[in-house]
Design an enzyme around this catalytic site. Structure first.
Site, PDB file in Angstrom:
ATOM      1  N   CYS A 113       0.927  -1.303  -0.036  1.00 21.07           N
ATOM      2  CA  CYS A 113       0.044   0.159   0.008  1.00 21.07           C
ATOM      3  C   CYS A 113       0.877   1.234  -0.053  1.00 21.07           C
ATOM      4  O   CYS A 113       0.262   2.246  -0.477  1.00 21.07           O
ATOM      5  CB  CYS A 113      -1.068  -0.038   1.190  1.00 21.07           C
ATOM      6  SG  CYS A 113      -2.110  -1.354   1.194  1.00 21.07           S
ATOM      7  N   HIS A 249      -3.670   7.369   2.231  1.00 19.21           N
ATOM      8  CA  HIS A 249      -3.904   5.959   1.673  1.00 19.21           C
ATOM      9  C   HIS A 249      -5.320   5.533   2.467  1.00 19.21           C
ATOM     10  O   HIS A 249      -5.711   5.848   3.222  1.00 19.21           O
ATOM     11  CB  HIS A 249      -3.014   4.873   2.233  1.00 19.21           C
ATOM     12  CG  HIS A 249      -3.470   3.560   1.965  1.00 19.21           C
ATOM     13  ND1 HIS A 249      -3.723   3.100   0.726  1.00 19.21           N
ATOM     14  CD2 HIS A 249      -3.271   2.348   3.043  1.00 19.21           C
ATOM     15  CE1 HIS A 249      -3.983   1.662   0.755  1.00 19.21           C
ATOM     16  NE2 HIS A 249      -3.686   1.453   1.943  1.00 19.21           N
ATOM     17  N   ASN A 279      -9.858  -0.167  -0.562  1.00 22.45           N
ATOM     18  CA  ASN A 279      -8.489  -0.089  -0.466  1.00 22.45           C
ATOM     19  C   ASN A 279      -7.842  -0.706  -1.809  1.00 22.45           C
ATOM     20  O   ASN A 279      -7.901  -1.902  -1.956  1.00 22.45           O
ATOM     21  CB  ASN A 279      -8.003  -0.734   0.649  1.00 22.45           C
ATOM     22  CG  ASN A 279      -6.280  -0.851   0.831  1.00 22.45           C
ATOM     23  OD1 ASN A 279      -5.720  -0.359   0.121  1.00 22.45           O
ATOM     24  ND2 ASN A 279      -6.137  -1.110   2.125  1.00 22.45           N
TER      25      ASN A 279
END
EC number: 2.3.1.180
Length: 322
Positions: A113, A249, A279
């Site tokens: 990520c 994020h 996500n």
């Protein structure tokens, strides 16, 4: 002094949308449960035959067009992904061929990520060193391919997509600093445990899945992102009030709100797409950035803080004068 200045952004999401209500039909969960704990309402999922490179190409072309450039201007490609099309060549090389670019360096970065933030740090250093003048930086994932659709703790969280920026060498301020970190001691808290050199049969049979100890990851993410905010501000002699936009994020709305509180920043100045994207791992930050730019929220001259936290653990930030 030479800076890396962002001159174009692009994003792309698969057309296939999966809502929380869709997931209710295949796993023991509910729309209410997912919204309350994550803020996610839907996510885009690549269909069979749709690859990471497919998504990356669309985002890259949009970023190049927005920059007013053509592919032949690009002299560096850094692509962040955890879900490459092939073991090799890199997805960056596959993308390079599709764009008709020849000869320049092209490679993948894997930091899950935090991948796009890492890729920005790498490209920024190439430009500052004089090794590149016009870099294409992409975060792209088909993360759904790593999900166990019977595991309700993970399958509701992730989606697929790609985001990209074009960086150009400039005397005007652009990327002010990048801050990259990792600590492999926490690998077991968030991982896909099998790979080519360990458990190849599982990878071949599409049985290598994300495993996550959610509560522990959540606590680490909140604390670590708070520290990276302090580090970034201190390095640049800035106050919290100097940040115009936080581009975090997009993992969980509670983590995003906690980071905003750390900055004493109103959520009106935080770019939030987690409700629509889920996500998307390395694609998360550039997708959110592209949305905010194209909606006219982020304007030239503003100071932006991008931050991310991912498996590894990895974490990092990019401070930008846009």
């Amino acid at each position: 002094m030479i800076y890396s200045r962002i001159i174009g952004t692009g994003g792309y999401l698969p057309e296939n949308v999966v809502t929380n209500h869709d997931l209710e039909k295949i796993v023991d969960t509910s729309d209410e449960w997912i919204r309350e704990r994550t803020g996610i309402e839907k996510r885009h999922i690549a269909v069979d035959g749709e690859t990471t490179c497919d998504l990356a190409e669309q985002a890259a072309r949009r970023a190049i067009e927005a920059a007013g450039k053509s592919p032949e201007h690009i002299d560096l490609i850094v692509l962040a992904t955890t879900t490459p099309d092939q073991v090799f060549p890199s997805t960056a090389c596959l993308l390079q061929s599709r764009l008709g670019i020849h000869g320049c360096a092209a490679f993948d970065v894997q930091a899950v990520c935090t991948g796009f933030v890492y890729a920005m740090g790498v490209a920024d250093n190439f430009i500052k060193a004089g090794s590149a003048k016009c870099a294409l930086v992409i975060g792209a994932e088909t993360f759904s391919r790593l999900l166990n659709w019977e595991d309700r703790t993970t399958c509701v969280l992730f989606g697929d997509g790609a985001g990209a920026v074009v960086l150009e060498a400039s005397e005007e301020p652009g990327i002010l600093s990048t801050h990259l970190h990792a600590d492999g001691d926490y690998a077991s808290l968030l991982q896909v445990a099998d790979g080519v050199s360990n458990g190849y049969d599982k990878v071949r049979d599409n049985a290598a899945f994300v495993e996550m100890r959610g509560n522990e990851v959540f606590k680490m993410a909140v604390n670590t992102l708070g520290r990276i905010v302090d580090e970034t501000l201190e390095k640049n002699n800035l106050q919290k009030t100097d940040i115009d936009w936080l581009i975090p994020h997009q993992a969980n709305i509670r983590i995003i709100k906690a980071t905003a509180r750390k900055l004493r920043m109103s959520m009106d100045n935080v770019v939030v797409t987690v409700h629509e994207h889920g996500n998307t791992s390395a694609a998360s930050v550039p997708l959110a950035f592209d949305v905010a730019v194209r909606e006219g929220k982020i304007k030239r001259g503003e100071t932006l803080l991008m931050e991310a936290f991912g498996g590894g653990f990895t974490w990092g930030s990019v401070l930008v004068k846009y």
